[in-house]
Design a protein around this motif. Structure first.
Motif, PDB file in Angstrom:
ATOM      1  N   UNK A   8       0.690  -1.184   0.156  1.00 25.76           N
ATOM      2  CA  UNK A   8      -0.034   0.005  -0.187  1.00 25.76           C
ATOM      3  C   UNK A   8       0.892   1.397   0.100  1.00 25.76           C
ATOM      4  N   UNK A   9       0.593   2.145  -0.633  1.00 25.48           N
ATOM      5  CA  UNK A   9       1.174   3.481  -0.437  1.00 25.48           C
ATOM      6  C   UNK A   9       1.082   4.053   0.799  1.00 25.48           C
ATOM      7  N   UNK A  31      12.099  18.861   3.258  1.00 25.51           N
ATOM      8  CA  UNK A  31      12.311  17.383   3.639  1.00 25.51           C
ATOM      9  C   UNK A  31      11.357  16.979   4.390  1.00 25.51           C
ATOM     10  N   UNK A  32      10.382  17.629   4.826  1.00 24.73           N
ATOM     11  CA  UNK A  32       9.497  17.276   5.687  1.00 24.73           C
ATOM     12  C   UNK A  32       8.522  16.075   5.322  1.00 24.73           C
ATOM     13  N   UNK A  33       8.047  16.037   4.190  1.00 22.80           N
ATOM     14  CA  UNK A  33       7.097  14.829   3.550  1.00 22.80           C
ATOM     15  C   UNK A  33       7.766  13.881   2.857  1.00 22.80           C
ATOM     16  N   UNK A  34       7.680  12.705   2.939  1.00 19.01           N
ATOM     17  CA  UNK A  34       8.010  11.700   2.073  1.00 19.01           C
ATOM     18  C   UNK A  34       6.870  10.917   1.472  1.00 19.01           C
ATOM     19  N   UNK A  35       6.518  10.373   0.237  1.00 22.48           N
ATOM     20  CA  UNK A  35       5.436   9.707  -0.198  1.00 22.48           C
ATOM     21  C   UNK A  35       5.974   8.656  -0.902  1.00 22.48           C
ATOM     22  N   UNK A  36       5.476   7.499  -0.609  1.00 27.03           N
ATOM     23  CA  UNK A  36       6.048   6.330  -1.198  1.00 27.03           C
ATOM     24  C   UNK A  36       4.918   5.294  -2.182  1.00 27.03           C
ATOM     25  N   UNK A  37       4.845   5.282  -3.030  1.00 28.88           N
ATOM     26  CA  UNK A  37       3.617   4.649  -3.916  1.00 28.88           C
ATOM     27  C   UNK A  37       4.363   3.371  -4.589  1.00 28.88           C
ATOM     28  N   UNK A  38       3.902   2.303  -4.366  1.00 27.75           N
ATOM     29  CA  UNK A  38       4.560   0.976  -4.973  1.00 27.75           C
ATOM     30  C   UNK A  38       4.180   0.928  -6.454  1.00 27.75           C
TER      31      UNK A  38
END
Ligand code: SF4
Ligand code: SF4
Ligand code: SF4
Lengths: 75, 472
Positions: free
Chosen positions: A8-9, A68-75
């Motif tokens: 899941x992202x 640098x505050x947010x990181x989003x990962x989407x598989x």
């Protein structure tokens, strides 16, 4: 969480870099970002990922002024 | 897998900033941070970081060099487009971003902004419009809305007292050489996506050599607007866009060109050199036999206005130009046209000349006492000082330079024209430096002196000074 086996992202916030401006919450289509009652060391109430429902759309990333505050990962 | 994270074009840590070296110095909800991120991400994706030179303004974004791992120049207030012009022209292979706020770009730097656009420089200008002076604490800016309360408009900006907000994008779009002009905003997700596209387009235009791109970005300043970041966004979308509508104003690649426009902006050094070559008038040259191009001369010519001292410097530079050197001539004079002091600097070299100044001359020619006193000390040891001893009464003091004094003004009067004292000095310089065969100088002067009736007397004066100095 290791990004390789991800299904899941998700998004994550570095609480120390967040300035609590809430721009990310404003744009999140799933309303899965919440604000903490605690203060970080710069005296801001940082936001955090509620834990599920993130689409990995990246909108919060672009709405956030901090590099640098947010990181989003989407598989 | 797609990961959205801090772009690599940012430094890992903002160590120049101090304090928390992982965050910016910007206030919560400030649009500068978003715009920085969009730029940094574009530099990553377009592989431009290594060749980008970022020019920051004066204003809240003065510290661009804290953040971007690019080349950097911090320009003085309003001058960013002029500085960017120089950087881009000197380094045509670089990507130059002029990043400016409204006070910088639309108040103190209006002239630089308009003229860089009007020349169609191949640069990308990012204009951050937040309708207020941020860094200095919230004064009225050129872009402040009517009715908007600022520190200097406590009752709101009034048209009759303060004029109207200035719409820079619209103004710039009227210039035929502005290639691409768009206004975007740091509003909601869709607006930010459009800003992202515009920044990339502005950079791509520069890569393609299209010329001037101007991207105006409406950006919140919650601090000086006196609002929460959330309310500031609302105000930006509801109020600012009424005066500053977002959208594409001009894109000459998309067929929106005006009456005339230029497809490319190729200010490469070769082109400007070729242009200068066309200006070099080497006509009237008798023969270049035995003439070699002088090198390494840094000269100062100083005296009273009206003595022909500036003309002397000019003639000396023109001679060197005809002999094949690169030259520069730059005058400096007081407000009086006659009688005040005047001086000019001349540089002569075989390579291109960087600065036209002559701060440590190795040739000094003076025609009055104040000039001798002003410049003698600045001379390089071993240099040559020539002075008109009819006027300069107190002889030079330096022992480590060569000194030639001759009564040029008296000699000129004897010749029947007091105006040719400068040409007598010219003859003396040529002889003392053993620069050129005298025949070359005579032939060249015939081309340089415009009034034909005066050629004979000038040649006579030249020979007089030449022989006088040659005898020493
Ligand atoms: S990536 Fe999209 S869905 Fe996920 S938290 Fe951010 S804005 Fe919300
Ligand atoms: S936008 Fe960024 S700085 Fe603002 S609250 Fe969200 S994570 Fe924090
Ligand atoms: S004063 Fe305004 S423009 Fe400056 S950093 Fe703060 S919010 Fe940004």
């Amino acid at each position: 969480m290791s990004d390789e086996n991800l299904t899941a992202p998700y998004m994550e916030v570095d609480a120390e870099l967040c300035k609590g401006c809430l721009m990310c919450i404003g744009v999140c289509p799933k309303k899965v970002i919440e604000q903490s009652k605690k203060l970080n060391s710069a005296s801001y109430h940082p936001v955090y990922y509620a834990g599920q429902g993130c689409l990995g759309c990246g909108m919060c990333f672009y709405a956030c002024p901090e590099p640098g505050a947010i990181r989003v990962v989407k598989p | 897998m797609k990961i959205y994270e801090k772009p690599a074009a940012f430094y890992d840590e903002f160590s120049r900033k101090g304090g928390n070296v992982k965050t910016t110095h910007y206030c919560p909800g400030c649009g500068h941070g978003n715009i920085h991120k969009l730029i940094a991400e574009a530099l990553d994706d377009m592989h431009l970081t290594e060749k980008t030179i970022f020019v920051s303004p004066v204003g809240c974004s003065v510290f661009g060099y804290y953040y971007f791992n690019t080349g950097h120049f911090q320009a003085s207030h309003g001058r960013a487009p002029a500085v960017a012009t120089g950087i881009k022209r000197a380094n045509p292979g670089s990507i130059v971003i002029s990043y400016q706020g409204d006070g910088d770009l639309a108040a103190i730097g209006t002239a630089e902004t308009l003229h860089a656009a009007n020349r169609g420089e191949n640069i990308t200008v990012i204009f951050v419009n937040n309708a207020i002076y941020g860094m200095t604490g919230g004064q009225m800016a050129p872009t402040t809305l009517l009715g908007q309360v600022t520190k200097t408009t406590p009752l709101g900006r009034q048209e009759d007292l303060h004029g109207n907000p200035v719409r820079m994008a619209e103004i710039i779009a009227t210039l035929p050489t502005a290639h691409y002009v768009e206004r975007v905003m740091i509003g909601d997700a869709k607006d930010i996506a459009q800003a992202r596209k515009a920044i990339r387009k502005g950079l791509q235009n520069q890569i393609d050599g299209k010329g001037y791109s101007f991207i105006e970005i409406l950006s919140p300043c919650p601090t000086n607007w006196g609002m929460t970041p959330v309310d500031a966004k609302k105000w930006l979308k509801e109020k600012m866009t009424q005066i500053f509508p977002v959208g594409l104003l001009k894109d000459t690649t998309e067929g929106q060109e005006g009456k005339w426009y230029r497809q490319f902006a190729d200010f490469v050094p070769e082109k400007t050199d070729a242009y200068l070559e066309q200006l070099v008038d080497v006509g009237h040259l008798a023969s270049l036999d035995g003439v070699s191009a002088p090198d390494g001369l840094q000269c100062k010519f100083a005296g009273f206005g009206g003595q022909g001292i500036l003309t002397l410097g000019l003639m000396f530079a023109q001679l060197a130009m005809r002999a094949g050197s690169k030259v520069s001539w730059i005058p400096s004079y007081g407000p009086e046209m006659r009688g005040g002091t005047a001086n000019c600097s001349v540089n002569i070299a075989q390579k291109r000349i960087g600065s036209p100044l002559a701060e440590t001359p190795n040739l000094l020619v003076v025609m009055n006492q104040p000039s001798l006193e002003a410049f003698e000390a600045s001379m390089q040891p071993g240099g040559l000082l020539i002075y008109d001893s009819s006027i300069v009464e107190k002889a030079p003091q330096r022992k480590d330079i060569r000194v030639v004094g001759l009564k040029a003004s008296d000699m000129a009067t004897e010749l029947g024209n007091s105006k040719v004292a400068n040409v007598i000095l010219l003859g003396a310089i040529i002889a003392a430096l053993d620069l050129y065969p005298i025949e070359f100088v005579k032939e060249s002067l015939k081309g340089i002196i415009k009034k034909k009736a005066l050629i004979d007397i000038n040649l006579e004066a030249l020979i007089k000074g030449y022989e006088m100095a040659a005898r020493r």
